[in-house]
Every structure is written in C-alpha cells, then in structure tokens.
Write a protein that holds these residues in place. Structure first.
Motif, PDB file in Angstrom:
ATOM      1  N   ALA A 282       0.865  -1.175   0.000  1.00  0.00           N
ATOM      2  CA  ALA A 282       0.000   0.000   0.000  1.00  0.00           C
ATOM      3  C   ALA A 282       0.904   1.229   0.000  1.00  0.00           C
ATOM      4  O   ALA A 282       2.100   1.120   0.309  1.00  0.00           O
ATOM      5  N   PRO A 283       0.364   2.409  -0.344  1.00  0.00           N
ATOM      6  CA  PRO A 283       1.199   3.609  -0.354  1.00  0.00           C
ATOM      7  C   PRO A 283       1.894   3.843   0.982  1.00  0.00           C
ATOM      8  O   PRO A 283       1.276   3.730   2.044  1.00  0.00           O
TER       9      PRO A 283
ATOM     10  N   GLN B 233      -9.305  -4.636   9.424  1.00  0.00           N
ATOM     11  CA  GLN B 233      -9.916  -5.238   8.245  1.00  0.00           C
ATOM     12  C   GLN B 233      -9.294  -4.710   6.955  1.00  0.00           C
ATOM     13  O   GLN B 233      -9.179  -5.436   5.958  1.00  0.00           O
ATOM     14  N   SER B 234      -8.859  -3.440   6.954  1.00  0.00           N
ATOM     15  CA  SER B 234      -8.202  -2.884   5.768  1.00  0.00           C
ATOM     16  C   SER B 234      -6.868  -3.573   5.513  1.00  0.00           C
ATOM     17  O   SER B 234      -6.598  -4.063   4.404  1.00  0.00           O
ATOM     18  N   LEU B 235      -6.020  -3.619   6.539  1.00  0.00           N
ATOM     19  CA  LEU B 235      -4.700  -4.231   6.387  1.00  0.00           C
ATOM     20  C   LEU B 235      -4.816  -5.733   6.137  1.00  0.00           C
ATOM     21  O   LEU B 235      -4.089  -6.298   5.313  1.00  0.00           O
TER      22      LEU B 235
ATOM     23  N   HIS C 231      -3.205 -10.301  -1.279  1.00  0.00           N
ATOM     24  CA  HIS C 231      -1.902 -10.443  -1.933  1.00  0.00           C
ATOM     25  C   HIS C 231      -1.431 -11.894  -1.871  1.00  0.00           C
ATOM     26  O   HIS C 231      -0.948 -12.445  -2.861  1.00  0.00           O
ATOM     27  N   ASP C 232      -1.593 -12.520  -0.715  1.00  0.00           N
ATOM     28  CA  ASP C 232      -1.184 -13.917  -0.568  1.00  0.00           C
ATOM     29  C   ASP C 232      -1.973 -14.835  -1.502  1.00  0.00           C
ATOM     30  O   ASP C 232      -1.439 -15.823  -2.011  1.00  0.00           O
ATOM     31  N   MET C 233      -3.259 -14.520  -1.718  1.00  0.00           N
ATOM     32  CA  MET C 233      -4.116 -15.351  -2.558  1.00  0.00           C
ATOM     33  C   MET C 233      -4.009 -15.015  -4.043  1.00  0.00           C
ATOM     34  O   MET C 233      -4.576 -15.711  -4.881  1.00  0.00           O
ATOM     35  N   GLY C 234      -3.325 -13.929  -4.360  1.00  0.00           N
ATOM     36  CA  GLY C 234      -3.222 -13.518  -5.748  1.00  0.00           C
ATOM     37  C   GLY C 234      -4.477 -12.869  -6.289  1.00  0.00           C
ATOM     38  O   GLY C 234      -4.697 -12.835  -7.508  1.00  0.00           O
ATOM     39  N   ASP C 235      -5.308 -12.312  -5.416  1.00  0.00           N
ATOM     40  CA  ASP C 235      -6.559 -11.662  -5.824  1.00  0.00           C
ATOM     41  C   ASP C 235      -6.295 -10.153  -5.921  1.00  0.00           C
ATOM     42  O   ASP C 235      -6.469  -9.406  -4.950  1.00  0.00           O
ATOM     43  N   GLU C 236      -5.881  -9.702  -7.101  1.00  0.00           N
ATOM     44  CA  GLU C 236      -5.473  -8.308  -7.264  1.00  0.00           C
ATOM     45  C   GLU C 236      -6.630  -7.335  -7.065  1.00  0.00           C
ATOM     46  O   GLU C 236      -6.450  -6.244  -6.515  1.00  0.00           O
TER      47      GLU C 236
ATOM     48  N   ARG D 215      -6.694  -1.614  -0.284  1.00  0.00           N
ATOM     49  CA  ARG D 215      -5.954  -0.350  -0.292  1.00  0.00           C
ATOM     50  C   ARG D 215      -6.902   0.846  -0.227  1.00  0.00           C
ATOM     51  O   ARG D 215      -6.603   1.846   0.436  1.00  0.00           O
ATOM     52  N   ARG D 216      -8.028   0.752  -0.906  1.00  0.00           N
ATOM     53  CA  ARG D 216      -9.009   1.843  -0.830  1.00  0.00           C
ATOM     54  C   ARG D 216      -9.586   1.953   0.573  1.00  0.00           C
ATOM     55  O   ARG D 216      -9.814   3.065   1.084  1.00  0.00           O
ATOM     56  N   MET D 217      -9.854   0.806   1.208  1.00  0.00           N
ATOM     57  CA  MET D 217     -10.318   0.829   2.595  1.00  0.00           C
ATOM     58  C   MET D 217      -9.297   1.528   3.500  1.00  0.00           C
ATOM     59  O   MET D 217      -9.651   2.364   4.343  1.00  0.00           O
ATOM     60  N   LEU D 218      -8.030   1.177   3.317  1.00  0.00           N
ATOM     61  CA  LEU D 218      -6.980   1.772   4.134  1.00  0.00           C
ATOM     62  C   LEU D 218      -6.878   3.267   3.882  1.00  0.00           C
ATOM     63  O   LEU D 218      -6.738   4.057   4.832  1.00  0.00           O
TER      64      LEU D 218
END
Length: 373
Positions: free
Chosen positions: A233-234, A332-334, A341-346, A353-356
């Motif tokens: 994330a940024p 929940q965001s993090l 990322h671990d599951m490969g679900d981009e 990232r938007r939640m964060l």
C-alpha cells in the motif's frame, strides 16, 4: 446459496476435491444423496448442494480450514434467536422501551394479538444474556416466523465436514435487495438478533483490543516488509497507520456473537423478499460494530440511505466512531490487503488499499466520530 442453473450431477461423495475419508463418511451419512451442484469458492473450502430424502442440503468440506469449526460453534451456541424469529418490518415499538424485560418475562400486551414476545427463543438451551446498553435495548422477539438461518445437521471436526439445510432463495448481491432500504431494515433486524445470541463472556477485560492491535501490527509489518518485495500500500498510508497504532491504548469492550462477513453476498432473499443469513465461517465473539465495517466501505458509501435503514431495523442509532471502532477498520483494511496479496486476488487487494486510504484519511480528520468516506 444461489439457486443453481441446472438439475445437478451425481452423488456428492463423487466430487474430486473430497478426501477418501470425507467420501466414506458422507456416503455413510447420506447414502441416497444425488443431484450435486458445486458452489465452491476459489479459496479453500469445497461447497456442494445436493438432494437427500429429507430435503436439499449444503455440504462444506475442508481438512485444514478453521472456518468449519467457527460455523459449527455459531450454529450450536449463538443462532437460536434467528430460528423462528419473524423479521417483521424492522421497527421497534414503544411497548418494549424502558420496560426492563429480562429473561423469562414477557412485555405488555401492546405487542399485538398473536405476536407475543419471547425472552427465550424456541429451541434455546437456556435463557439469553440480558442485552446491555451497548447492544439492543428494545429488541423484540416473536413467537412465530420463518427461520432466518439454515439448520446444522452434521459436523465432523476430524473429517472436516459440515452439513446444513439449504436456505431457499438467491444471494442478495446483484438483486434489487442489495440496494433496497427495506432489505437493509431486515438486515438490521437479523443483525440485532444475532448480536443478542447467548454468550457467557460479555466483557473481555481488554483482551479483544490487545489481540486486534497485535494483529494490526503483524499485518502492517507484512504490508511494509521485505517478504513482499515492495510495499503493498502507499507508504504514507502505512506510516499513518503505524503512528496511530503506536498511540492506541486497549480498553475493555462488550463482546457479542458476530457474523464476521455481514454483507449482501451472505444475505439470502427468497421469493417473498424475506432475507436470511448464511455462511458463519468467520463468526466469533467481537464488538457489535465489527459487523458494519464491510458495509461501511461498500454499500453505505454507494447509497447514504442504507445505513439509517439498517440501524432502524437494528433498533438503535449508530454509535460514535470510538478508537476501538477505528482499530477494526484498520485491521480489516490491512488484513484484506495482505490476505488478497497472498491469494493472488489483485482486485480484492486494491479494495483493501481503498479501505486503508479512507480509514487513514478519516483518522487525520477532526471528524473521526463519523464513518469513513
């Protein structure tokens, strides 16, 4: 589960994802089962619908997932208020307010003919814990009505098999119910009933927030860390999250049975427009507001009328965004970013990232008592 498009295939124990032990036990339980339809998600758990002599059933199978144990516990300990409880119109009445109707007592006759309240839902093993002021002080329960959750029929922890009855209808996502305030009033009512499920440990002495703080820091380390090869994330958002977490002080909170993934994809809408609730694999004792986080970052952002409708059904106004509530937004965001990322679900990783981004923006604002967005 959504209605299948076709008649289904053979016996459920013929599914290739099942182990030999699972196949043998399933065949022992339901030797005449046929008409299997695969509803499995891509990650981890096999979900099959099939026909048996006593009705349409749902099988969940996994030899490694803890989700089945959570779902079994929810069915056995917490879902009694959702069985045989009529959703009504989601509105409370003056008859129940401030009357102190505890377990084993009925409120006044103003409830209406034929719809008397019950302090103990049918099938409950014992009296419910009295709802505290942070929960639902004027919740109504009725004598009759449709079951809002499926029944648990079989569970074997060693084999990793769980079977429930099928709850007829369609998943609310993609239907008019997903944006209908009346459906959200029903959803609020379901959530109130779930949150008033029996529990013997309504106060946690600070353990919940201490554990969540530790999880947030672990997810943050992974989002920043070298194992990913790049930040997930940024960097300014990750730095703002760490600064806020470093100043957070855990405090005791009231815990209730929660769903853990309360959103339209787990709501079932039947032919009459009545909602039901499925998939309790993330159920756990948590603060009440944790069941709102996913809605607050999706449906409530898209339509500002949906949050008031849900809280009307829930029977109380929305509370302030306390530090503990923001802790769950960060968690929940993090967690979404790292897990995706671990599951490969981009796509889901980007959603995290938007939640964060919304959460850290809100935390930097003097209006942190308001929901993000």
């Amino acid at each position: 589960m959504a209605e299948p498009d076709g008649p289904g295939g053979g016996a459920p124990w013929e599914h290739p994802a099942l182990s030999a032990a699972q196949r043998a036990l399933l065949r022992e339980w339901f030797p005449e089962a046929r008409g299997t339809v695969d509803h499995s998600w891509p990650f981890g758990i096999t979900v099959l619908r099939f026909e048996a002599p006593d009705g349409t059933l749902i099988l969940k199978a996994s030899e490694t997932s803890h989700h089945l144990a959570r779902e079994a516990r929810a069915h056995r300990e917490w879902l009694a208020p959702l069985r045989g409880a009529a959703p009504g119109n989601g509105r409370t009445t003056a008859a129940g307010r401030g009357q102190g109707h505890g377990p084993g007592r009925r409120p006044p006759s103003e409830a209406g003919p034929g719809r008397g309240w019950r302090a103990e839902p049918r099938g409950a093993a014992g009296p419910l814990v009295e709802p505290g002021p942070a929960l639902v002080p004027d919740l109504l329960r009725y004598d009759a009505g449709p079951a809002l959750v499926p029944d648990l029929l079989r569970y074997d922890a060693d084999a990793g098999l769980l079977v429930t009855r099928y709850l007829p209808g369609r998943i609310a996502t993609g239907t008019p119910a997903a944006g209908d305030p009346d459906a959200y009033r029903q959803a609020g009512r379901m959530l109130a009933l779930l949150h008033c499920g029996p529990t013997s440990s309504p106060r946690d002495k600070g353990r919940y927030e201490t554990t969540m703080l530790r999880k947030c820091r672990s997810w943050l380390d992974r989002a920043e860390g070298p194992s990913a090869g790049r930040p997930l994330a940024p960097a300014p958002h990750l730095a703002a999250a760490r600064k806020w977490l470093d100043g957070f002080v855990p405090a005791p909170v009231e815990l209730v049975p929660t769903h853990g993934d309360f959103q339209p994809r787990n709501w079932i809408v039947d032919a009459t427009g009545t909602l039901g609730l499925i998939d309790f694999g993330r159920a756990e004792l948590r603060p009440w507001y944790t069941d709102l986080v996913r809605l607050e970052h999706q449906e409530f952002l898209a339509d500002p009328d949906l949050a008031p409708a849900l809280f009307e059904g829930y029977g109380r106004p929305d509370g302030p965004f306390t530090p503990g509530r923001w802790l769950d937004h960060l968690g929940q965001s993090l967690g979404t970013v790292v897990w995706s990322h671990d599951m490969g679900d981009e796509g889901f990783e980007e959603h995290g990232r938007r939640m964060l981004a919304r959460t850290v923006e809100a935390l930097a604002s003097p209006r942190t008592h308001r929901r993000p967005g």
